[in-house]
Design a protein around this motif. Structure first.
Motif, PDB file in Angstrom:
ATOM      1  N   PHE A 161      23.638   3.844  -6.770  1.00 16.07           N
ATOM      2  CA  PHE A 161      22.921   3.260  -5.765  1.00 16.07           C
ATOM      3  C   PHE A 161      21.469   3.732  -6.076  1.00 16.07           C
ATOM      4  N   HIS A 162      20.858   2.401  -5.821  1.00 14.03           N
ATOM      5  CA  HIS A 162      19.281   2.525  -5.907  1.00 14.03           C
ATOM      6  C   HIS A 162      18.567   2.991  -4.581  1.00 14.03           C
ATOM      7  N   GLY A 163      17.684   3.843  -4.699  1.00  7.81           N
ATOM      8  CA  GLY A 163      17.165   4.483  -3.281  1.00  7.81           C
ATOM      9  C   GLY A 163      15.749   4.754  -3.449  1.00  7.81           C
ATOM     10  N   TYR A 164      15.576   5.202  -2.306  1.00  2.00           N
ATOM     11  CA  TYR A 164      13.974   5.575  -2.087  1.00  2.00           C
ATOM     12  C   TYR A 164      13.949   6.745  -1.144  1.00  2.00           C
ATOM     13  N   ILE A 165      12.967   7.807  -1.659  1.00  2.85           N
ATOM     14  CA  ILE A 165      12.973   8.976  -0.777  1.00  2.85           C
ATOM     15  C   ILE A 165      11.756   8.946  -0.184  1.00  2.85           C
ATOM     16  N   THR A 166      11.758   9.219   1.285  1.00  5.87           N
ATOM     17  CA  THR A 166      10.317   9.461   1.765  1.00  5.87           C
ATOM     18  C   THR A 166      10.533  10.633   2.932  1.00  5.87           C
ATOM     19  N   VAL A 167       9.360  10.906   3.600  1.00 11.50           N
ATOM     20  CA  VAL A 167       9.553  11.988   4.755  1.00 11.50           C
ATOM     21  C   VAL A 167      10.389  11.262   5.975  1.00 11.50           C
ATOM     22  N   HIS A 168      11.007  12.329   6.516  1.00 10.08           N
ATOM     23  CA  HIS A 168      11.679  11.854   8.010  1.00 10.08           C
ATOM     24  C   HIS A 168      10.365  11.415   8.985  1.00 10.08           C
ATOM     25  N   PRO A 169      10.560  10.392   9.809  1.00  9.91           N
ATOM     26  CA  PRO A 169       9.405  10.054  10.808  1.00  9.91           C
ATOM     27  C   PRO A 169       9.100  10.983  11.777  1.00  9.91           C
ATOM     28  N   SER A 170       9.930  12.056  12.094  1.00 10.04           N
ATOM     29  CA  SER A 170       9.492  13.384  13.047  1.00 10.04           C
ATOM     30  C   SER A 170       8.647  14.100  12.190  1.00 10.04           C
ATOM     31  N   SER A 171       8.387  14.044  11.062  1.00 11.74           N
ATOM     32  CA  SER A 171       7.131  15.003  10.331  1.00 11.74           C
ATOM     33  C   SER A 171       5.929  14.342  10.716  1.00 11.74           C
ATOM     34  N   LEU A 172       5.838  13.195  11.060  1.00  9.26           N
ATOM     35  CA  LEU A 172       4.535  12.565  11.386  1.00  9.26           C
ATOM     36  C   LEU A 172       4.129  13.136  12.620  1.00  9.26           C
ATOM     37  N   LEU A 173       4.924  13.502  13.504  1.00 12.82           N
ATOM     38  CA  LEU A 173       4.665  13.828  15.067  1.00 12.82           C
ATOM     39  C   LEU A 173       4.293  15.429  14.974  1.00 12.82           C
ATOM     40  N   ARG A 174       4.556  16.125  14.021  1.00 12.00           N
ATOM     41  CA  ARG A 174       4.330  17.457  13.860  1.00 12.00           C
ATOM     42  C   ARG A 174       2.769  17.670  13.251  1.00 12.00           C
ATOM     43  N   GLN A 175       2.220  16.629  12.779  1.00  7.40           N
ATOM     44  CA  GLN A 175       0.839  16.642  12.219  1.00  7.40           C
ATOM     45  C   GLN A 175      -0.042  17.039  13.269  1.00  7.40           C
ATOM     46  N   THR A 176      -0.612  18.216  13.275  1.00  7.83           N
ATOM     47  CA  THR A 176      -1.689  18.449  14.534  1.00  7.83           C
ATOM     48  C   THR A 176      -3.070  18.011  14.457  1.00  7.83           C
ATOM     49  N   ASP A 177      -3.521  17.642  13.012  1.00  4.31           N
ATOM     50  CA  ASP A 177      -4.867  16.966  12.879  1.00  4.31           C
ATOM     51  C   ASP A 177      -4.840  15.538  12.794  1.00  4.31           C
ATOM     52  N   GLY A 178      -5.541  14.942  13.666  1.00  9.05           N
ATOM     53  CA  GLY A 178      -5.504  13.703  13.889  1.00  9.05           C
ATOM     54  C   GLY A 178      -5.912  12.673  12.686  1.00  9.05           C
ATOM     55  N   HIS A 179      -6.636  13.407  11.624  1.00  9.67           N
ATOM     56  CA  HIS A 179      -7.112  12.711  10.385  1.00  9.67           C
ATOM     57  C   HIS A 179      -5.578  12.960   9.476  1.00  9.67           C
ATOM     58  N   GLU A 180      -5.022  14.089   9.431  1.00 10.30           N
ATOM     59  CA  GLU A 180      -3.918  14.324   8.444  1.00 10.30           C
ATOM     60  C   GLU A 180      -2.730  13.422   9.155  1.00 10.30           C
ATOM     61  N   ARG A 181      -2.654  13.097  10.259  1.00  7.75           N
ATOM     62  CA  ARG A 181      -1.575  12.347  11.155  1.00  7.75           C
ATOM     63  C   ARG A 181      -1.567  10.964  10.521  1.00  7.75           C
ATOM     64  N   ALA A 182      -2.990  10.575  10.754  1.00  5.78           N
ATOM     65  CA  ALA A 182      -3.251   9.053  10.289  1.00  5.78           C
ATOM     66  C   ALA A 182      -2.950   8.630   8.936  1.00  5.78           C
ATOM     67  N   VAL A 183      -3.245   9.553   7.873  1.00  6.71           N
ATOM     68  CA  VAL A 183      -2.859   9.919   6.432  1.00  6.71           C
ATOM     69  C   VAL A 183      -1.484   9.817   6.245  1.00  6.71           C
ATOM     70  N   ALA A 184      -0.742  10.511   7.002  1.00  7.72           N
ATOM     71  CA  ALA A 184       0.456  10.578   6.837  1.00  7.72           C
ATOM     72  C   ALA A 184       1.301   9.357   7.239  1.00  7.72           C
ATOM     73  N   TYR A 185       0.903   8.907   8.262  1.00  9.52           N
ATOM     74  CA  TYR A 185       1.546   7.541   8.916  1.00  9.52           C
ATOM     75  C   TYR A 185       1.260   6.440   7.800  1.00  9.52           C
ATOM     76  N   ALA A 186      -0.125   6.346   7.379  1.00 12.02           N
ATOM     77  CA  ALA A 186      -0.183   5.152   6.213  1.00 12.02           C
ATOM     78  C   ALA A 186       0.510   5.454   5.322  1.00 12.02           C
ATOM     79  N   THR A 187       0.735   6.637   4.622  1.00  7.45           N
ATOM     80  CA  THR A 187       1.731   6.933   3.568  1.00  7.45           C
ATOM     81  C   THR A 187       3.068   6.528   3.816  1.00  7.45           C
TER      82      THR A 187
END
Length: 90
Positions: free
Chosen positions: A49-75
């Protein structure tokens, strides 16, 4: 890992264009080996099977810095767009 055979049987039944692993636990289940998301992020092959690996969405919620959260979300959004392009039927 114990139920990986069951997961692969379900995938054979569904026969998806692309399987997206959201996080290390999902990637472990699909690959059968520990995966570091930072190194493996992107297109992958899960057996036949072809696949794609990325972060779990809950990891975005654990970002404490607003800028880092925005970068993680955009990625993450970029990853989902890339996965959607790969999933498009030929």
């Amino acid at each position: 890992k114990h139920y990986r055979w069951w997961l692969l049987k379900e995938l054979e039944f569904v026969n998806p264009h692309l399987v997206v692993a959201l996080g290390a636990t999902a990637a472990l289940a699909l690959t059968g080996a520990p995966v570091t998301i930072g190194r493996a992020r992107g297109p992958a092959q899960f057996g036949p099977f072809h696949g794609y690996i990325t972060v779990h969405p809950s990891s975005l919620l654990r970002q404490t810095d607003g800028h880092e959260r925005a970068v993680a979300y955009a990625t993450f959004v970029r990853d989902l767009r890339n996965a959607a392009e790969l999933a498009a039927p030929l």
